[in-house]
Design a protein around this motif. Structure first.
Motif, PDB file in Angstrom:
ATOM      1  N   PRO A   1     -47.115 -49.227  30.413  1.00 19.15           N
ATOM      2  CA  PRO A   1     -48.072 -48.271  30.983  1.00 19.15           C
ATOM      3  C   PRO A   1     -49.051 -47.772  29.929  1.00 19.15           C
ATOM      4  N   VAL A   2     -50.294 -47.600  30.346  1.00 15.76           N
ATOM      5  CA  VAL A   2     -51.329 -47.096  29.442  1.00 15.76           C
ATOM      6  C   VAL A   2     -51.474 -45.587  29.554  1.00 15.76           C
ATOM      7  N   ALA A   3     -50.816 -44.997  30.567  1.00 16.62           N
ATOM      8  CA  ALA A   3     -50.892 -43.548  30.757  1.00 16.62           C
ATOM      9  C   ALA A   3     -49.626 -43.066  31.456  1.00 16.62           C
ATOM     10  N   ARG A   4     -49.404 -41.765  31.353  1.00 19.56           N
ATOM     11  CA  ARG A   4     -48.235 -41.152  31.993  1.00 19.56           C
ATOM     12  C   ARG A   4     -48.664 -39.857  32.660  1.00 19.56           C
ATOM     13  N   VAL A   5     -48.066 -39.589  33.834  1.00 21.71           N
ATOM     14  CA  VAL A   5     -48.257 -38.311  34.509  1.00 21.71           C
ATOM     15  C   VAL A   5     -46.861 -37.804  34.881  1.00 21.71           C
ATOM     16  N   ASP A   6     -46.624 -36.548  34.594  1.00 16.57           N
ATOM     17  CA  ASP A   6     -45.342 -35.914  34.887  1.00 16.57           C
ATOM     18  C   ASP A   6     -45.558 -34.927  36.025  1.00 16.57           C
ATOM     19  N   VAL A   7     -45.004 -35.243  37.196  1.00 16.49           N
ATOM     20  CA  VAL A   7     -45.180 -34.382  38.361  1.00 16.49           C
ATOM     21  C   VAL A   7     -43.843 -33.780  38.816  1.00 16.49           C
ATOM     22  N   ARG A   8     -42.910 -33.685  37.885  1.00 11.55           N
ATOM     23  CA  ARG A   8     -41.598 -33.122  38.228  1.00 11.55           C
ATOM     24  C   ARG A   8     -41.677 -31.646  38.569  1.00 11.55           C
ATOM     25  N   ASP A   9     -42.696 -30.965  38.117  1.00  8.41           N
ATOM     26  CA  ASP A   9     -42.784 -29.514  38.301  1.00  8.41           C
ATOM     27  C   ASP A   9     -43.659 -29.088  39.473  1.00  8.41           C
ATOM     28  N   VAL A  10     -44.111 -30.038  40.298  1.00  7.23           N
ATOM     29  CA  VAL A  10     -44.965 -29.689  41.435  1.00  7.23           C
ATOM     30  C   VAL A  10     -44.385 -30.248  42.730  1.00  7.23           C
ATOM     31  N   ALA A  11     -44.785 -29.654  43.844  1.00  4.70           N
ATOM     32  CA  ALA A  11     -44.313 -30.089  45.161  1.00  4.70           C
ATOM     33  C   ALA A  11     -45.356 -30.972  45.835  1.00  4.70           C
ATOM     34  N   CYS A  12     -44.907 -31.753  46.790  1.00  5.86           N
ATOM     35  CA  CYS A  12     -45.813 -32.547  47.607  1.00  5.86           C
ATOM     36  C   CYS A  12     -46.710 -31.592  48.386  1.00  5.86           C
ATOM     37  N   PRO A  13     -47.957 -31.895  48.574  1.00  2.00           N
ATOM     38  CA  PRO A  13     -48.645 -33.144  48.268  1.00  2.00           C
ATOM     39  C   PRO A  13     -49.276 -33.184  46.875  1.00  2.00           C
TER      40      PRO A  13
ATOM     41  N   THR B   1     -47.931 -33.789  44.130  1.00  2.00           N
ATOM     42  CA  THR B   1     -47.421 -34.921  43.351  1.00  2.00           C
ATOM     43  C   THR B   1     -48.365 -36.109  43.486  1.00  2.00           C
ATOM     44  N   TRP B   2     -48.820 -36.365  44.709  1.00  2.76           N
ATOM     45  CA  TRP B   2     -49.748 -37.481  44.904  1.00  2.76           C
ATOM     46  C   TRP B   2     -51.127 -37.154  44.360  1.00  2.76           C
ATOM     47  N   VAL B   3     -51.580 -35.927  44.529  1.00  6.55           N
ATOM     48  CA  VAL B   3     -52.912 -35.551  44.041  1.00  6.55           C
ATOM     49  C   VAL B   3     -53.004 -35.800  42.538  1.00  6.55           C
ATOM     50  N   ARG B   4     -52.021 -35.347  41.786  1.00  2.00           N
ATOM     51  CA  ARG B   4     -52.047 -35.554  40.327  1.00  2.00           C
ATOM     52  C   ARG B   4     -51.911 -37.029  39.966  1.00  2.00           C
ATOM     53  N   THR B   5     -51.095 -37.740  40.725  1.00  6.97           N
ATOM     54  CA  THR B   5     -50.945 -39.176  40.472  1.00  6.97           C
ATOM     55  C   THR B   5     -52.259 -39.891  40.751  1.00  6.97           C
ATOM     56  N   ARG B   6     -52.907 -39.543  41.833  1.00  4.84           N
ATOM     57  CA  ARG B   6     -54.178 -40.169  42.212  1.00  4.84           C
ATOM     58  C   ARG B   6     -55.257 -39.917  41.159  1.00  4.84           C
ATOM     59  N   VAL B   7     -55.329 -38.692  40.650  1.00  4.84           N
ATOM     60  CA  VAL B   7     -56.304 -38.379  39.600  1.00  4.84           C
ATOM     61  C   VAL B   7     -56.041 -39.255  38.379  1.00  4.84           C
ATOM     62  N   ALA B   8     -54.780 -39.407  38.009  1.00  6.18           N
ATOM     63  CA  ALA B   8     -54.441 -40.242  36.849  1.00  6.18           C
ATOM     64  C   ALA B   8     -54.804 -41.704  37.110  1.00  6.18           C
ATOM     65  N   LEU B   9     -54.535 -42.206  38.312  1.00  5.73           N
ATOM     66  CA  LEU B   9     -54.889 -43.586  38.650  1.00  5.73           C
ATOM     67  C   LEU B   9     -56.397 -43.796  38.626  1.00  5.73           C
ATOM     68  N   ASP B  10     -57.147 -42.801  39.092  1.00  4.34           N
ATOM     69  CA  ASP B  10     -58.610 -42.920  39.122  1.00  4.34           C
ATOM     70  C   ASP B  10     -59.199 -43.108  37.723  1.00  4.34           C
ATOM     71  N   ARG B  11     -58.489 -42.676  36.711  1.00  7.63           N
ATOM     72  CA  ARG B  11     -58.980 -42.790  35.331  1.00  7.63           C
ATOM     73  C   ARG B  11     -58.682 -44.150  34.703  1.00  7.63           C
ATOM     74  N   LEU B  12     -57.911 -44.977  35.410  1.00  3.31           N
ATOM     75  CA  LEU B  12     -57.509 -46.272  34.873  1.00  3.31           C
ATOM     76  C   LEU B  12     -58.375 -47.395  35.418  1.00  3.31           C
ATOM     77  N   ALA B  13     -58.360 -48.502  34.713  1.00  8.95           N
ATOM     78  CA  ALA B  13     -59.032 -49.715  35.182  1.00  8.95           C
ATOM     79  C   ALA B  13     -58.078 -50.483  36.090  1.00  8.95           C
ATOM     80  N   PRO B  14     -58.611 -51.252  37.053  1.00  2.00           N
ATOM     81  CA  PRO B  14     -57.735 -52.083  37.879  1.00  2.00           C
ATOM     82  C   PRO B  14     -56.853 -52.968  36.999  1.00  2.00           C
ATOM     83  N   GLY B  15     -55.573 -53.032  37.345  1.00  2.18           N
ATOM     84  CA  GLY B  15     -54.606 -53.817  36.581  1.00  2.18           C
ATOM     85  C   GLY B  15     -53.845 -53.006  35.553  1.00  2.18           C
ATOM     86  N   ASP B  16     -54.341 -51.823  35.201  1.00  4.09           N
ATOM     87  CA  ASP B  16     -53.625 -50.956  34.255  1.00  4.09           C
ATOM     88  C   ASP B  16     -52.436 -50.313  34.954  1.00  4.09           C
ATOM     89  N   ALA B  17     -51.415 -49.983  34.173  1.00  6.49           N
ATOM     90  CA  ALA B  17     -50.200 -49.385  34.715  1.00  6.49           C
ATOM     91  C   ALA B  17     -50.119 -47.910  34.347  1.00  6.49           C
TER      92      ALA B  17
END
Length: 97
Positions: free
Chosen positions: A11-23, A25-41
């Motif tokens: 992985p080129v990045a990490r997001v820790d969402v253990r301290d937040v509730a749904c939704p 968890t997805w919002v923070r994950t999505r923001v982190a994914l948006d910062r990556l290039a396609p194919g990055d983990a």
């Protein structure tokens, strides 16, 4: 140039969402994914239950791939590690904004 499958192992990045509730968890994950290039983990640390069910499912629905999903005791009791590989951007539908 590194192949997408090879990049998924490290992985080129990490997001820790253990301290937040749904939704958030997805919002923070999505923001982190948006910062990556396609194919990055992205490594996502989350807790069992709703976050572990929803984050991988929503990622797949949006065109990303779940490369790994395993308990992660190093991050605390009940923690899980999910590795998502960012997919290519979906083509825009002319009917949707």
């Amino acid at each position: 140039m590194t192949a997408p499958a090879a990049r998924a192992a490290e992985p080129v990045a990490r997001v820790d969402v253990r301290d937040v509730a749904c939704p958030m968890t997805w919002v923070r994950t999505r923001v982190a994914l948006d910062r990556l290039a396609p194919g990055d983990a992205l490594e996502v640390l989350l807790v069992a239950g709703e976050p572990l069910e929803n984050v991988p499912r929503t990622a797949e629905e949006e065109g990303h791939r779940v490369a790994a999903r395993a308990p992660w005791p190093a991050a605390g009791a009940g923690a899980w590690r999910v590795v998502l590989v960012k997919g290519a951007p979906a083509p825009r539908n002319a009917l949707l904004p």
